[in-house]
Design a protein around this motif. Structure first.
Motif, mmCIF file in Angstrom:
data_model
loop_
_atom_site.group_PDB
_atom_site.id
_atom_site.type_symbol
_atom_site.label_atom_id
_atom_site.label_comp_id
_atom_site.label_asym_id
_atom_site.label_seq_id
_atom_site.Cartn_x
_atom_site.Cartn_y
_atom_site.Cartn_z
ATOM 1 N N ALA A 198 0.820 -1.209 0.000
ATOM 2 C CA ALA A 198 0.000 0.000 0.000
ATOM 3 C C ALA A 198 0.857 1.264 0.000
ATOM 4 O O ALA A 198 0.499 2.277 -0.615
ATOM 5 C CB ALA A 198 -0.927 -0.001 1.216
ATOM 6 N N ARG A 199 2.002 1.198 0.669
ATOM 7 C CA ARG A 199 2.900 2.362 0.736
ATOM 8 C C ARG A 199 3.805 2.483 -0.489
ATOM 9 O O ARG A 199 4.582 3.419 -0.599
ATOM 10 C CB ARG A 199 3.777 2.271 1.994
ATOM 11 N N LYS A 200 3.702 1.501 -1.384
ATOM 12 C CA LYS A 200 4.491 1.486 -2.615
ATOM 13 C C LYS A 200 5.993 1.427 -2.348
ATOM 14 O O LYS A 200 6.802 2.052 -3.039
ATOM 15 C CB LYS A 200 4.155 2.703 -3.485
ATOM 16 N N VAL A 201 6.358 0.659 -1.309
ATOM 17 C CA VAL A 201 7.769 0.415 -1.012
ATOM 18 C C VAL A 201 8.236 -0.715 -1.931
ATOM 19 O O VAL A 201 7.635 -1.780 -1.945
ATOM 20 C CB VAL A 201 7.970 0.004 0.459
ATOM 21 N N PRO A 202 9.289 -0.526 -2.726
ATOM 22 C CA PRO A 202 9.738 -1.562 -3.675
ATOM 23 C C PRO A 202 10.183 -2.835 -2.963
ATOM 24 O O PRO A 202 10.779 -2.788 -1.886
ATOM 25 C CB PRO A 202 10.922 -0.900 -4.399
ATOM 26 N N THR A 203 9.902 -3.964 -3.572
ATOM 27 C CA THR A 203 10.383 -5.248 -3.071
ATOM 28 C C THR A 203 11.843 -5.424 -3.476
ATOM 29 O O THR A 203 12.386 -4.623 -4.237
ATOM 30 C CB THR A 203 9.574 -6.406 -3.666
ATOM 31 N N PRO A 204 12.512 -6.478 -3.003
ATOM 32 C CA PRO A 204 13.905 -6.721 -3.385
ATOM 33 C C PRO A 204 14.149 -6.729 -4.889
ATOM 34 O O PRO A 204 15.205 -6.320 -5.353
ATOM 35 C CB PRO A 204 14.200 -8.096 -2.776
ATOM 36 N N THR A 205 13.154 -7.197 -5.661
ATOM 37 C CA THR A 205 13.336 -7.249 -7.118
ATOM 38 C C THR A 205 12.691 -6.065 -7.822
ATOM 39 O O THR A 205 12.590 -6.047 -9.041
ATOM 40 C CB THR A 205 12.732 -8.551 -7.678
ATOM 41 N N GLY A 206 12.228 -5.088 -7.041
ATOM 42 C CA GLY A 206 11.657 -3.896 -7.648
ATOM 43 C C GLY A 206 10.178 -3.984 -7.954
ATOM 44 O O GLY A 206 9.606 -3.087 -8.570
ATOM 45 N N SER A 207 9.532 -5.073 -7.514
ATOM 46 C CA SER A 207 8.101 -5.226 -7.751
ATOM 47 C C SER A 207 7.311 -4.312 -6.819
ATOM 48 O O SER A 207 7.817 -3.854 -5.784
ATOM 49 C CB SER A 207 7.697 -6.686 -7.525
ATOM 50 N N ALA A 208 6.058 -4.076 -7.193
ATOM 51 C CA ALA A 208 5.202 -3.227 -6.365
ATOM 52 C C ALA A 208 4.385 -4.033 -5.364
ATOM 53 O O ALA A 208 3.713 -3.465 -4.513
ATOM 54 C CB ALA A 208 4.263 -2.410 -7.260
ATOM 55 N N ILE A 209 4.435 -5.371 -5.477
ATOM 56 C CA ILE A 209 3.631 -6.239 -4.611
ATOM 57 C C ILE A 209 4.539 -7.056 -3.703
ATOM 58 O O ILE A 209 5.449 -7.741 -4.176
ATOM 59 C CB ILE A 209 2.744 -7.180 -5.442
ATOM 60 N N TRP A 210 4.264 -6.989 -2.402
ATOM 61 C CA TRP A 210 5.047 -7.744 -1.417
ATOM 62 C C TRP A 210 4.336 -9.036 -1.046
ATOM 63 O O TRP A 210 3.110 -9.094 -0.998
ATOM 64 C CB TRP A 210 5.239 -6.919 -0.140
ATOM 65 N N ALA A 211 5.124 -10.061 -0.741
ATOM 66 C CA ALA A 211 4.610 -11.314 -0.199
ATOM 67 C C ALA A 211 5.133 -11.471 1.226
ATOM 68 O O ALA A 211 6.187 -10.921 1.578
ATOM 69 C CB ALA A 211 5.055 -12.496 -1.060
ATOM 70 N N ALA A 212 4.402 -12.217 2.031
ATOM 71 C CA ALA A 212 4.808 -12.416 3.424
ATOM 72 C C ALA A 212 6.195 -13.052 3.505
ATOM 73 O O ALA A 212 6.998 -12.710 4.382
ATOM 74 C CB ALA A 212 3.788 -13.275 4.151
#
Length: 221
Positions: A198-212
């Protein structure tokens, strides 16, 4: 009390003999089922790599767990999604079995669509890491580095570290965001993943969606 089938898996015979990983998986499943009121009526443990297009055919324990669950109309519970499989094709094949799966780290309400999404994200992340590692090895070989040497191993480690994108900067930003989210009272990896997305913090690979699972890996270092 609703019933459930427990399934645990390790990837090598050595792990199977030592029990490494299995106890942790079973403990997570037991705690989850106790929390949500499931009665575990069957426990299945597999020692198998699970790689390849015929991975499901080479897992007799998983096949038995599916049959047991189908007979009781109960879900199969695993601790992590990768204990079922590491690619979207296999996860899709499991969904065709019409047996509900519950992944403890993702929560009791995760539907099949989300399992497909998490599997796709994990597969993409592995592909990115693999490509960077191969590129680093190729570059090292071109420089005359003898593969298998300490220098080559360091090169590979550095390539893997780049899965964070802008390395320490991205990692630090994500950890800071996680700390802020925890301060609001959100403690579960699943809840933190939703908030990071929701905060649009990038994941390790630069994706917009985080997984647990990504949140847990980052917290654990």
């Amino acid at each position: 009390m609703p019933t459930a089938i427990s399934y645990t898996r390790v990837s090598t015979s050595k792990q199977g003999q030592s029990g490494l990983g299995l106890e942790g998986q079973q403990a997570a499943i037991d705690a989850f089922c106790a929390q949500y009121g499931f009665d575990i009526v069957g426990r299945y443990t597999e020692v198998e790599t699970g790689k390849g297009h015929d991975a499901l055919d080479r897992r007799p324990k998983l096949a038995a767990a599916l049959a047991h669950a189908r007979k009781l109309k109960a879900p199969v519970v695993v601790s992590k999604l990768d204990r079922l499989g590491r690619d979207v094709h296999l996860i899709s094949g499991l969904m065709v079995e019409r047996v509900p799966f519950i992944v403890t780290e993702l929560g009791v309400d995760t539907d099949p669509f989300m399992l497909h999404l998490y599997a796709a994200l994990a597969e993409k992340e592995r592909a990115v890491i693999s490509a960077r590692t191969k590129a680093a090895l190729k570059a090292a070989k071109a420089r005359g580095v003898k593969l298998g040497s300490p220098v080559a191993r360091e090169t590979v480690a550095n390539a893997r570290a780049h899965r964070w994108g802008d390395t320490t900067a991205n990692r630090a930003a994500a950890l800071k965001a996680i700390e802020e989210i925890r301060a609001t009272g959100i403690a579960s990896a699943r809840g933190i993943a939703r908030e990071l997305t929701a905060r649009k913090v990038p994941t390790p690979t630069g994706s917009a969606i985080w997984a647990a699972a990504q949140v847990q890996r980052l917290i654990q270092g």
